[in-house]
Design an enzyme around this catalytic site. Structure first.
Site, PDB file in Angstrom:
ATOM      1  N   LYS A   1      20.535  -5.533 -11.790  1.00 20.42           N
ATOM      2  CA  LYS A   1      19.092  -5.231 -11.716  1.00 20.42           C
ATOM      3  C   LYS A   1      18.850  -3.718 -11.682  1.00 20.42           C
ATOM      4  O   LYS A   1      18.011  -3.200 -12.406  1.00 20.42           O
ATOM      5  CB  LYS A   1      18.456  -5.885 -10.469  1.00 20.42           C
ATOM      6  CG  LYS A   1      18.564  -7.402 -10.442  1.00 20.42           C
ATOM      7  CD  LYS A   1      17.855  -8.010  -9.242  1.00 20.42           C
ATOM      8  CE  LYS A   1      18.427  -7.585  -7.908  1.00 20.42           C
ATOM      9  NZ  LYS A   1      19.817  -8.035  -7.651  1.00 20.42           N
TER      10      LYS A   1
ATOM     11  N   ARG B   1      11.746 -11.216  -2.606  1.00 24.58           N
ATOM     12  CA  ARG B   1      13.050 -11.807  -2.344  1.00 24.58           C
ATOM     13  C   ARG B   1      12.929 -13.182  -1.710  1.00 24.58           C
ATOM     14  O   ARG B   1      13.938 -13.809  -1.385  1.00 24.58           O
ATOM     15  CB  ARG B   1      13.792 -10.902  -1.385  1.00 24.58           C
ATOM     16  CG  ARG B   1      14.660  -9.884  -2.111  1.00 24.58           C
ATOM     17  CD  ARG B   1      15.909  -9.914  -1.445  1.00 24.58           C
ATOM     18  NE  ARG B   1      17.075  -9.213  -1.751  1.00 24.58           N
ATOM     19  CZ  ARG B   1      17.309  -8.045  -2.247  1.00 24.58           C
ATOM     20  NH1 ARG B   1      16.374  -7.299  -2.691  1.00 24.58           N
ATOM     21  NH2 ARG B   1      18.511  -7.599  -2.355  1.00 24.58           N
TER      22      ARG B   1
ATOM     23  N   ARG C   1      31.821  -1.640  -7.159  1.00 29.09           N
ATOM     24  CA  ARG C   1      30.699  -0.714  -7.370  1.00 29.09           C
ATOM     25  C   ARG C   1      30.877   0.587  -6.581  1.00 29.09           C
ATOM     26  O   ARG C   1      31.261   0.581  -5.432  1.00 29.09           O
ATOM     27  CB  ARG C   1      29.385  -1.364  -6.958  1.00 29.09           C
ATOM     28  CG  ARG C   1      28.206  -0.377  -7.071  1.00 29.09           C
ATOM     29  CD  ARG C   1      26.870  -1.036  -7.039  1.00 29.09           C
ATOM     30  NE  ARG C   1      26.675  -1.861  -5.855  1.00 29.09           N
ATOM     31  CZ  ARG C   1      25.611  -2.628  -5.668  1.00 29.09           C
ATOM     32  NH1 ARG C   1      24.667  -2.685  -6.594  1.00 29.09           N
ATOM     33  NH2 ARG C   1      25.497  -3.353  -4.574  1.00 29.09           N
TER      34      ARG C   1
ATOM     35  N   ARG D   1      28.813   1.283  -0.931  1.00 29.14           N
ATOM     36  CA  ARG D   1      27.779   0.845   0.002  1.00 29.14           C
ATOM     37  C   ARG D   1      28.391  -0.018   1.113  1.00 29.14           C
ATOM     38  O   ARG D   1      29.305  -0.804   0.843  1.00 29.14           O
ATOM     39  CB  ARG D   1      26.712   0.033  -0.748  1.00 29.14           C
ATOM     40  CG  ARG D   1      25.773   0.900  -1.540  1.00 29.14           C
ATOM     41  CD  ARG D   1      24.861   0.159  -2.484  1.00 29.14           C
ATOM     42  NE  ARG D   1      24.322  -1.118  -2.014  1.00 29.14           N
ATOM     43  CZ  ARG D   1      23.445  -1.840  -2.700  1.00 29.14           C
ATOM     44  NH1 ARG D   1      23.002  -1.403  -3.881  1.00 29.14           N
ATOM     45  NH2 ARG D   1      23.005  -2.985  -2.247  1.00 29.14           N
TER      46      ARG D   1
ATOM     47  N   ARG E   1      24.940 -11.973   1.800  1.00 32.07           N
ATOM     48  CA  ARG E   1      23.878 -11.709   0.824  1.00 32.07           C
ATOM     49  C   ARG E   1      23.783 -12.840  -0.201  1.00 32.07           C
ATOM     50  O   ARG E   1      22.693 -13.225  -0.619  1.00 32.07           O
ATOM     51  CB  ARG E   1      24.135 -10.373   0.123  1.00 32.07           C
ATOM     52  CG  ARG E   1      23.894  -9.187   1.040  1.00 32.07           C
ATOM     53  CD  ARG E   1      24.608  -7.960   0.536  1.00 32.07           C
ATOM     54  NE  ARG E   1      24.010  -7.405  -0.653  1.00 32.07           N
ATOM     55  CZ  ARG E   1      24.653  -6.578  -1.482  1.00 32.07           C
ATOM     56  NH1 ARG E   1      25.896  -6.235  -1.249  1.00 32.07           N
ATOM     57  NH2 ARG E   1      24.037  -6.115  -2.542  1.00 32.07           N
TER      58      ARG E   1
END
Ligand code: AP5
Length: 225
Positions: free
Chosen positions: A27, A102, A136, A172, A183
């Site tokens: 996203k 969300r 990531r 992160r 998540r």
């Protein structure tokens, strides 16, 4: 893959877009490309929260524990933040909301304050979510904000340095295994029902996010005409 210029046709209308899809589906990556092509601001609730945490603001202190553990920040706080952001001047021709809404409550709230033109759902399987999030790395320079991936693409030339601005890259806190698991659970319970919600409104676009970044953006641009 080269994206044909006609794919970027801007009809001059407002473009109010929301991006759905699980964590790591791309996203943020795609929102930056859409923002550049259509000249509309990219509003990422996650980025806003992380900026506040870094700057140690009151909001940052309030949301730190939610972000680090992968839980959602309370709706009331998030809704107010988004409402005031989309009223800013740079949103007068539209915006891309990345990471909001969300859950159904946030979607109902958004519906009460503005109309949305497109809900783009970028889909990838759970195994791919884990693979991408573990790899990531983000640029620590907020003005740059480049996103890399040690497992997929784009890979940085050096593991810990941004190709664009030479700042350090970081992982992160919520890209660690326990937080990723939490998540994903929240995504399936609370966020995925939004697919049906926006389908019923007739504005849903489903995109296969498991292909290359260029192929995914090409499909999105064609659908946003
Ligand atoms: P947020 O920052 O929104 O995180 P997220 O939704 O979990 O999404 P991600 O940023 O993890 O993934 P992405 O889809 O943007 O993927 P990306 O482009 O980086 O939210 C963080 C937290 O903030 C939440 O957990 C919550 O606590 C809070 N929060 C935020 N919004 C909230 C709300 N509305 N309500 C309550 N709380 C909220 O790509 C992932 C990786 O894959 C990158 O490394 C990239 O290089 C790579 N990649 C991208 N595309 C491809 C591709 N096609 N092929 C291979 N690799 C790819």
């Amino acid at each position: 893959m080269q994206i044909p210029p006609e794919a970027f046709k801007d009809n001059g209308d407002k473009m109010k877009i929301i991006l759905l899809g699980p964590q790591g589906s791309g996203k943020g990556t795609q929102a930056k490309l859409i923002s550049k092509k259509f000249n509309i601001p990219h509003i990422s609730t996650g980025d806003i929260f992380r900026k506040n945490i870094k700057e140690e603001t009151e909001l940052g202190k309030e949301v730190t524990s939610y972000l680090n553990s992968g839980k959602l920040v309370p709706d009331e706080l998030t809704n107010k933040l988004v409402e005031s952001r989309i009223k800013e001047d740079d949103c007068k021709n539209g915006f891309i909301l990345d990471g909001f809404p969300r859950n159904i409550k946030q979607a109902e709230f958004l519906n009460s304050v503005t109309d949305i033109d497109y809900a783009v759902d970028v889909e990838i399987p759970d195994e791919e979510v884990v693979f991408r999030l573990e790899g990531r790395r983000n640029c620590s320079n907020k003005g740059c904000g480049a996103i890399y991936n040690l497992n997929t693409s784009p890979k940085p030339k050096e593991n810990n340095t941004c190709d664009k601005c030479s700042s350090d890259l970081f992982q992160r806190d919520d890209d660690k295994p326990e937080a990723i698991k939490k998540r994903l659970e929240i995504y399936h319970e609370q966020t995925s029902p939004l697919i049906d919600y926006y389908d019923k409104k007739g504005i849903l676009i489903i995109i296969d996010g498991s292909r290359s970044i260029e192929e995914v953006s090409q499909d999105i641009f064609l659908a946003l005409k």
